[in-house]
Structures are given as C-alpha cells and as structure tokens.
Design a protein around this motif. Sequence first.
Motif, short mmCIF file in Angstrom:
data_model
loop_
_atom_site.label_atom_id
_atom_site.label_comp_id
_atom_site.label_asym_id
_atom_site.label_seq_id
_atom_site.Cartn_x
_atom_site.Cartn_y
_atom_site.Cartn_z
N GLU A 191 39.25 -33.08 -4.94
CA GLU A 191 38.89 -34.14 -3.81
C GLU A 191 39.88 -34.93 -3.22
N ILE A 192 41.26 -35.09 -3.85
CA ILE A 192 42.66 -35.60 -2.59
C ILE A 192 42.79 -35.32 -1.15
N TRP A 193 42.70 -34.07 -1.80
CA TRP A 193 42.65 -32.68 -0.26
C TRP A 193 41.04 -32.61 0.72
N ASN A 244 33.68 -40.81 -8.07
CA ASN A 244 34.23 -39.22 -8.91
C ASN A 244 35.99 -40.21 -10.73
N PRO A 245 36.71 -40.99 -9.87
CA PRO A 245 37.49 -41.14 -10.82
C PRO A 245 36.77 -41.85 -11.72
N PHE A 246 36.07 -43.21 -10.95
CA PHE A 246 35.29 -43.97 -11.82
C PHE A 246 33.85 -43.11 -13.07
N ILE A 247 34.24 -43.10 -12.04
CA ILE A 247 32.32 -42.12 -13.58
C ILE A 247 33.20 -41.14 -14.09
N TYR A 248 34.21 -40.59 -13.92
CA TYR A 248 34.36 -39.49 -15.01
C TYR A 248 35.54 -40.21 -16.23
N THR A 249 35.70 -41.55 -15.76
CA THR A 249 36.97 -42.38 -16.83
C THR A 249 36.27 -43.46 -17.46
N ILE A 250 35.06 -44.56 -16.36
CA ILE A 250 35.08 -45.60 -17.23
C ILE A 250 34.82 -45.84 -18.42
N ARG A 251 34.14 -45.04 -18.71
CA ARG A 251 33.25 -45.13 -19.78
C ARG A 251 34.58 -44.20 -21.09
N ASN A 252 35.72 -43.23 -21.34
CA ASN A 252 35.83 -42.47 -21.44
C ASN A 252 37.45 -43.54 -21.89
N LYS A 253 37.71 -43.87 -23.27
CA LYS A 253 38.77 -44.49 -24.32
C LYS A 253 39.51 -44.10 -23.69
N GLU A 254 39.78 -42.20 -24.52
CA GLU A 254 40.86 -41.86 -24.46
C GLU A 254 41.89 -41.70 -23.08
N VAL A 255 41.14 -42.17 -21.83
CA VAL A 255 41.93 -42.23 -20.64
C VAL A 255 41.97 -43.95 -20.70
N LYS A 256 41.12 -44.86 -21.04
CA LYS A 256 41.36 -46.13 -20.94
C LYS A 256 43.00 -45.93 -21.37
N GLY A 264 43.02 -43.37 -7.10
CA GLY A 264 42.78 -42.72 -8.30
C GLY A 264 42.45 -41.31 -9.23
N ASN A 265 42.63 -40.51 -7.68
CA ASN A 265 42.32 -38.87 -8.27
C ASN A 265 43.94 -38.97 -8.52
N GLY A 266 44.63 -39.71 -8.44
CA GLY A 266 45.96 -39.13 -8.14
C GLY A 266 46.66 -39.75 -9.96
N PHE A 270 35.07 -26.38 3.82
CA PHE A 270 34.25 -26.08 3.08
C PHE A 270 34.45 -24.96 1.98
N PHE A 271 36.14 -24.63 2.10
CA PHE A 271 36.78 -23.91 1.05
C PHE A 271 37.08 -24.99 -0.25
N LEU A 272 37.29 -26.32 0.11
CA LEU A 272 37.61 -27.59 -1.19
C LEU A 272 36.26 -27.10 -1.81
N GLY A 273 35.11 -27.74 -0.38
CA GLY A 273 34.29 -28.62 -1.16
C GLY A 273 33.27 -27.34 -2.14
N THR A 274 33.12 -25.61 -1.69
CA THR A 274 32.80 -24.82 -2.41
C THR A 274 33.32 -24.92 -3.75
#
Length: 313
Positions: free
Chosen positions: A68-70, A285-297, A39-41, A103-107
């Motif tokens: 998110e991937i890493w 995250n991939p679903f929430i940020y794109t599922i309602r996004n017409k441009e991405v879909k 999803g993220n890729g 912690f680095f990636l989370g921050t």
Amino acid sequence: MRNGTVITEFILLGFPVIQGLQTPLFIAILLIYILTLTGNGLIIAIVWAVPKLQIPMYFFLCNLSFLEIWYTTTVIPKLLETFVVARTVICISCCLLQAFFHFFLGTTEFLILNIMSFDRYLAICKPLHYPTIRTSKLCLQLALSSWVVGFTTVFCQMMLLSQLPFCGNNVINHFYCDAGPILKAACTDTSILELLGVLATVLVIPGHRARPNMISYIYILFTILQIPSATGRQKTFSTCASYLIVVCLLYGAILFMYLRPTAHSSFKINKVVSVLNTILTPLLNPFIYTIRNKEVKGALRKAMTCPKTGHAK
C-alpha cells in the motif's frame, strides 16, 4: 498507422472540472497520503518490534502494508502535481514505468488479500490444524510467489505496450498513466493488447482471487453461525465484515474499469472509480485491519507508554 505527430511525452489532465478547489483538494489528498504512509508504516514497525505479533496473519498484513505504501506513492505525488501545475507533463518512459508499478503492486496486493482470506478461513474454521499448516516456510513461499506472479503477469504486458508507437493526441484524461488512455494514444491497432488485458483481469481476479475469497468467507460465515456465544459471533463477524468491505471495494473498482474494452470505456468515470482503490482503500486498510485487533492496539499502547516509563525512571 494513424496520422499525427510522434509523441515524446504525455500530459496528465487530472481533474480539470474542479475549479477553485485545487488548494483544498491538494491539502486533503496530501493529508490522506501522509496518513496512509504513517498508518501502514506503523503496522510494519509494530509487527517487527513485537515478537508475539510475528505470526502468519501479521506477516501477510506487513506485506499488504508495504504494498500500500508504494502503491499510493506511484500515483499520489503526480496527482498532487496536477493541482499545483497548469500542465503536468510526464515522459513516455516514466509513464510506462508508473503504469508498470501501479499494476504490478495492485496485482500483488490482490494475491496477498486472497492468501489472507484463506489464512482467516484456516484460523476460524480449522483452528486445530492451523499451526501445522501455516508454517513460516509456507508463509514465505506464498508471499514470494505472490510477488513473482504479480511481477511476471504485468511485466509481459508492459513489454508489449512499450513497443507501441504513440502519435496524435498526447493528453491522458486521468491523474495517472492508466492502460486505457495509453492504448488510446497508440498509432497502431491495440485490440490484441486490450484482449490480453481483459483476459488477464478475468483469469487473475475473478478466477483465482475472487472465487477463493468468496468461498473462504462463506465457510467462515457458517462457522461463525455455529459459535455458541453471541458475543463471540458478533466480534468475529464484525472483523470479517470489515475485511470483506475492503475486498469488495477493490474487486468492484478493478472489474468495473478493466473488464470493458477501451473503446467502450468512459475515462471520466474510470477516473472517479480509481479514487477508491488508489486513495481511499490504502487509507482504510490500517484502520480496518487493526482497529478491532486487541493485540495490535495493546502493542501500540505499550510502545507509547514505554518511553514515558523509562523517562520517569
């Protein structure tokens, strides 16, 4: 110093109370991991492949997806190992390295989320000024500063943590190398490091991240209420509500785990709460940020139909 044998490696306990469910959990978490990576890729690939999506919002979304991937990759492979191996061993250097990247990636992720919330505020509340404020140069500077601040904040604390001697019980009651269990295994007094960790959490998350996020969403809410069209209000509110759910899940989990001193923390409870921000949120995250996004879909649909069209020709 406490009496005890010097530790050269840690043992990750994982979820030992779950007997007989190792295989189903292994399969479920492996599928979640694959879906998270896919999803993220896919988000990164679509944004870079479609020129009209190369705008600030999607630029920061690509940063979030890359994180998110890493972020999941630092934790889930070792978690999967705890389901198939009776004794999951990790060397001290590897454990500290895992903790650093976690912690680095989370921050950095929280900083990117903060920037994304402000970006939505500008796009919804000040649409006329948005193109002049959100320039490509500013977006690049904001993204780079997030990575630098995240790295510096965690690196300084990890350098201090790496200097500690470890002795006694080397079993970490977690599925990854979290700060609390590592500090518990130290031979010396760790109260200063614990205080520094709490201060970093207080200053970085509630101070610089949660407050701007909440202010941005409050302004967005008032702006949404002023939209004359009921359909427009519902569409904008549903999208922002999805973003807010992700932010609240992350903030709630992090504040619960790291705003309490190690001595008063229940590692068993922390372990369960960690599932939210290390496994579930990266998947959602991939679903929430794109599922309602017409441009991405639309871009995804076009990418899927183009090969068929070319083959037909």
